[in-house]
Design a protein around this motif. Structure first.
Motif, PDB file in Angstrom:
ATOM      1  N   ALA A 104      -9.883  11.966   6.813  1.00  0.00           N
ATOM      2  CA  ALA A 104      -9.703  13.257   6.144  1.00  0.00           C
ATOM      3  C   ALA A 104      -8.911  14.221   7.026  1.00  0.00           C
ATOM      4  N   MET A 105      -7.904  14.837   6.443  1.00  0.00           N
ATOM      5  CA  MET A 105      -7.026  15.762   7.169  1.00  0.00           C
ATOM      6  C   MET A 105      -6.545  16.848   6.224  1.00  0.00           C
ATOM      7  N   ASP A 106      -6.250  18.003   6.782  1.00  0.00           N
ATOM      8  CA  ASP A 106      -5.675  19.083   6.000  1.00  0.00           C
ATOM      9  C   ASP A 106      -4.189  18.845   5.812  1.00  0.00           C
ATOM     10  N   VAL A 107      -3.681  19.171   4.625  1.00  0.00           N
ATOM     11  CA  VAL A 107      -2.252  19.133   4.345  1.00  0.00           C
ATOM     12  C   VAL A 107      -1.822  20.578   4.113  1.00  0.00           C
ATOM     13  N   GLY A 108      -1.593  21.278   5.204  1.00  0.00           N
ATOM     14  CA  GLY A 108      -1.303  22.708   5.119  1.00  0.00           C
ATOM     15  C   GLY A 108      -2.409  23.415   4.363  1.00  0.00           C
ATOM     16  N   ASP A 109      -2.002  24.304   3.453  1.00  0.00           N
ATOM     17  CA  ASP A 109      -2.960  25.012   2.603  1.00  0.00           C
ATOM     18  C   ASP A 109      -3.087  24.358   1.229  1.00  0.00           C
ATOM     19  N   THR A 110      -2.421  23.203   1.053  1.00  0.00           N
ATOM     20  CA  THR A 110      -2.401  22.606  -0.285  1.00  0.00           C
ATOM     21  C   THR A 110      -3.689  21.859  -0.614  1.00  0.00           C
ATOM     22  N   GLY A 111      -4.330  21.236   0.401  1.00  0.00           N
ATOM     23  CA  GLY A 111      -5.547  20.475   0.144  1.00  0.00           C
ATOM     24  C   GLY A 111      -5.927  19.642   1.353  1.00  0.00           C
ATOM     25  N   ARG A 112      -6.922  18.812   1.153  1.00  0.00           N
ATOM     26  CA  ARG A 112      -7.406  17.931   2.209  1.00  0.00           C
ATOM     27  C   ARG A 112      -7.446  16.516   1.640  1.00  0.00           C
ATOM     28  N   MET A 113      -6.989  15.543   2.402  1.00  0.00           N
ATOM     29  CA  MET A 113      -6.810  14.197   1.862  1.00  0.00           C
ATOM     30  C   MET A 113      -7.315  13.137   2.811  1.00  0.00           C
ATOM     31  N   LEU A 114      -7.500  11.928   2.251  1.00  0.00           N
ATOM     32  CA  LEU A 114      -7.769  10.739   3.038  1.00  0.00           C
ATOM     33  C   LEU A 114      -7.244   9.539   2.270  1.00  0.00           C
ATOM     34  N   VAL A 115      -7.045   8.442   2.983  1.00  0.00           N
ATOM     35  CA  VAL A 115      -6.674   7.157   2.377  1.00  0.00           C
ATOM     36  C   VAL A 115      -7.610   6.111   2.938  1.00  0.00           C
ATOM     37  N   ALA A 116      -8.119   5.231   2.066  1.00  0.00           N
ATOM     38  CA  ALA A 116      -9.119   4.252   2.482  1.00  0.00           C
ATOM     39  C   ALA A 116      -8.912   2.928   1.757  1.00  0.00           C
ATOM     40  N   VAL A 117      -9.689   1.942   2.158  1.00  0.00           N
ATOM     41  CA  VAL A 117      -9.698   0.622   1.525  1.00  0.00           C
ATOM     42  C   VAL A 117     -11.123   0.336   1.065  1.00  0.00           C
ATOM     43  N   ASP A 118     -11.287  -0.084  -0.186  1.00  0.00           N
ATOM     44  CA  ASP A 118     -12.632  -0.402  -0.663  1.00  0.00           C
ATOM     45  C   ASP A 118     -13.092  -1.745  -0.089  1.00  0.00           C
ATOM     46  N   PRO A 119     -14.363  -2.126  -0.263  1.00  0.00           N
ATOM     47  CA  PRO A 119     -14.867  -3.355   0.376  1.00  0.00           C
ATOM     48  C   PRO A 119     -14.138  -4.626  -0.038  1.00  0.00           C
ATOM     49  N   GLN A 120     -13.495  -4.618  -1.212  1.00  0.00           N
ATOM     50  CA  GLN A 120     -12.769  -5.805  -1.664  1.00  0.00           C
ATOM     51  C   GLN A 120     -11.309  -5.805  -1.213  1.00  0.00           C
ATOM     52  N   GLY A 121     -10.813  -4.661  -0.689  1.00  0.00           N
ATOM     53  CA  GLY A 121      -9.454  -4.639  -0.157  1.00  0.00           C
ATOM     54  C   GLY A 121      -8.462  -3.777  -0.907  1.00  0.00           C
ATOM     55  N   ALA A 122      -8.883  -3.045  -1.936  1.00  0.00           N
ATOM     56  CA  ALA A 122      -7.968  -2.188  -2.689  1.00  0.00           C
ATOM     57  C   ALA A 122      -7.835  -0.830  -2.007  1.00  0.00           C
ATOM     58  N   VAL A 123      -6.602  -0.372  -1.849  1.00  0.00           N
ATOM     59  CA  VAL A 123      -6.315   0.914  -1.210  1.00  0.00           C
ATOM     60  C   VAL A 123      -6.397   2.029  -2.251  1.00  0.00           C
ATOM     61  N   PHE A 124      -6.971   3.163  -1.850  1.00  0.00           N
ATOM     62  CA  PHE A 124      -7.026   4.335  -2.720  1.00  0.00           C
ATOM     63  C   PHE A 124      -7.072   5.579  -1.846  1.00  0.00           C
ATOM     64  N   GLY A 125      -6.860   6.732  -2.453  1.00  0.00           N
ATOM     65  CA  GLY A 125      -6.924   7.987  -1.728  1.00  0.00           C
ATOM     66  C   GLY A 125      -7.885   8.953  -2.389  1.00  0.00           C
ATOM     67  N   ALA A 126      -8.236   9.998  -1.670  1.00  0.00           N
ATOM     68  CA  ALA A 126      -9.039  11.090  -2.222  1.00  0.00           C
ATOM     69  C   ALA A 126      -8.344  12.398  -1.882  1.00  0.00           C
ATOM     70  N   TRP A 127      -8.388  13.335  -2.821  1.00  0.00           N
ATOM     71  CA  TRP A 127      -7.704  14.626  -2.653  1.00  0.00           C
ATOM     72  C   TRP A 127      -8.667  15.752  -2.973  1.00  0.00           C
ATOM     73  N   GLN A 128      -8.881  16.615  -1.995  1.00  0.00           N
ATOM     74  CA  GLN A 128      -9.670  17.828  -2.186  1.00  0.00           C
ATOM     75  C   GLN A 128      -8.690  18.974  -2.381  1.00  0.00           C
ATOM     76  N   PRO A 129      -8.563  19.491  -3.598  1.00  0.00           N
ATOM     77  CA  PRO A 129      -7.524  20.492  -3.858  1.00  0.00           C
ATOM     78  C   PRO A 129      -7.850  21.859  -3.261  1.00  0.00           C
ATOM     79  N   LYS A 130      -6.806  22.499  -2.781  1.00  0.00           N
ATOM     80  CA  LYS A 130      -6.876  23.912  -2.401  1.00  0.00           C
ATOM     81  C   LYS A 130      -5.829  24.638  -3.236  1.00  0.00           C
ATOM     82  N   GLU A 131      -4.613  24.782  -2.694  1.00  0.00           N
ATOM     83  CA  GLU A 131      -3.563  25.446  -3.473  1.00  0.00           C
ATOM     84  C   GLU A 131      -2.880  24.492  -4.454  1.00  0.00           C
ATOM     85  N   PHE A 132      -3.020  23.173  -4.227  1.00  0.00           N
ATOM     86  CA  PHE A 132      -2.365  22.176  -5.084  1.00  0.00           C
ATOM     87  C   PHE A 132      -3.418  21.289  -5.722  1.00  0.00           C
ATOM     88  N   ALA A 133      -3.482  21.294  -7.050  1.00  0.00           N
ATOM     89  CA  ALA A 133      -4.533  20.549  -7.757  1.00  0.00           C
ATOM     90  C   ALA A 133      -4.167  19.108  -8.040  1.00  0.00           C
TER      91      ALA A 133
END
Length: 263
Positions: A104-133
Motif C-alpha cells: 500500500a502506497m499513496d499516489v499523491g493526493d489521488t488515492g492509495r493503492m496496492l497490487v497483490a497476487v491471490d493464493p492461486q496466482g491471479a494478480v489484482f489491485g486495490a484502490w482507496q480513492p481520495k481525489e480520484f475515484a
C-alpha cells in the motif's frame, strides 16, 4: 451513456490499467481501437497516462520498468477493486494466503493503492480513492464492462475475495458455468475454472471492454499488429465476444451486448 457519478462501493472494480514496454505505442494503439485520448503523464507519477473517453477517465497506461533486481513485468492489464482502507485490505491479503507485489502506497493526493497476487496466482489491485475515484464511464463502447477471474480453485478464490474485499459468491443462472461475485447483492464480476482454457495459461483476471461490433474491432486489432486468442463467438444471454492480445502481448476481451454485463 453510462457515466459513473456516485462513489464506487468497496469491492467493486473501479479501475483498470495496462503495463507495457512501449507506453506511447500503447497509447496510439488503444486510441485507434477504442477512441481513447491520452498522453504520457507527469514525471512525479512515473509518466502514468490517464486515458479518457469523452473527456472522462476510463483506463490507465504505464511504462513497465524493472523492480529492484527483478526484470520489468510482462505486458498485462490489472483490475483494481475499490477499498475503503488499503492498509486493512493489505493485512487481509497476507492473512489469507495472498502475496504483495506493491505494498500500500499513496499516489499523491489521488488515492492509495496496492497490487497483490491471490493464493492461486491471479494478480489484482486495490484502490482507496481520495481525489480520484476511478473510471467515470463504464458499460458502453470503449469502456470497461466486465471483470472475469479464471482460477484453478473457484471455491477457494471465492473464500479469499470475500475475506479480502467483502465479495460474496453467488450462482449466475444466466451463465451457469460461472460463479458471480457480488457487492450488496449486485454482481460485479465472475469466476470460472481453468478446465476450458489452453494448457499453460495461468490464473488471471480478464478485463473486458464493451464495443459496438466485435468482428470489426477484432479485424482492426489484427491490422494493427494484435493477435486473436479466441475468435469472435456468441455467448448465450450475454452477446458476442472475443479474447485478444495487443501488439505488445497484453490480453483483454471485448464484448458487444445490448445489456450491461455488469449492472
Amino acid at each position: 451513456m453510462s457515466e459513473v457519478t456516485a462513489p464506487y462501493e468497496p469491492g467493486t472494480p473501479c479501475w483498470v490499467d495496462l503495463m507495457v514496454p512501449d507506453q506511447q505505442a500503447a497509447l496510439d494503439f488503444y486510441r485507434d481501437l477504442f477512441g481513447w485520448q491520452g498522453e504520457i503523464g507527469a514525471e512525479e507519477f512515473g509518466g502514468y497516462s490517464i486515458c479518457t473517453l469523452r473527456g472522462k477517465p476510463v483506463a490507465g497506461i504505464m511504462q513497465a520498468t524493472p523492480m529492484g533486481d527483478q526484470p520489468a513485468p510482462p505486458p498485462n492489464w490489472t483490475t483494481y477493486f475499490c477499498t475503503a482502507d488499503a492498509d486493512a485490505t493489505q493485512a487481509a491479503i497476507t492473512a489469507n494466503g495472498g502475496t504483495l507485489i506493491a505494498p500500500a502506497m499513496d499516489v499523491g493526493d489521488t488515492g492509495r493503492m496496492l497490487v497483490a497476487v491471490d493464493p492461486q496466482g491471479a494478480v489484482f489491485g486495490a484502490w482507496q480513492p481520495k481525489e480520484f475515484a476511478g473510471a467515470e464511464i463504464v458499460n458502453e463502447p470503449g469502456a470497461l464492462v466486465w471483470n472475469q477471474l479464471s482460477t484453478s480453485d473457484p471455491k477457494g478464490a471465492g473464500v479469499f475475495y470475500q475475506a479480502v474485499l467483502g465479495l460474496e459468491a453467488a450462482p449466475m443462472p444466466e451463465m451457469p458455468e460461472f460463479t458471480g461475485l457480488q457487492v450488496k447483492g449486485r454482481t460485479i464480476g465472475g469466476v470460472q475454472g481453468m478446465e476450458n482454457l489452453p494448457e499453460g495459461v495461468p490464473p488471471h483476471w480478464l478485463v473486458n471492454f464493451c464495443v459496438d461490433d466485435v468482428d470489426s474491432t477484432t479485424d482492426a486489432l489484427v491490422r494493427a499488429g494484435g493477435s486473436v486468442m479466441a475468435p469472435p463467438f456468441d455467448m448465450d444471454k450475454v452477446g458476442r465476444m472475443a479474447v485478444l492480445q495487443d501488439p505488445q502481448g497484453a490480453v483483454f476481451a471485448i464484448v458487444a451486448t445490448n445489456e450491461p454485463v455488469r449492472p
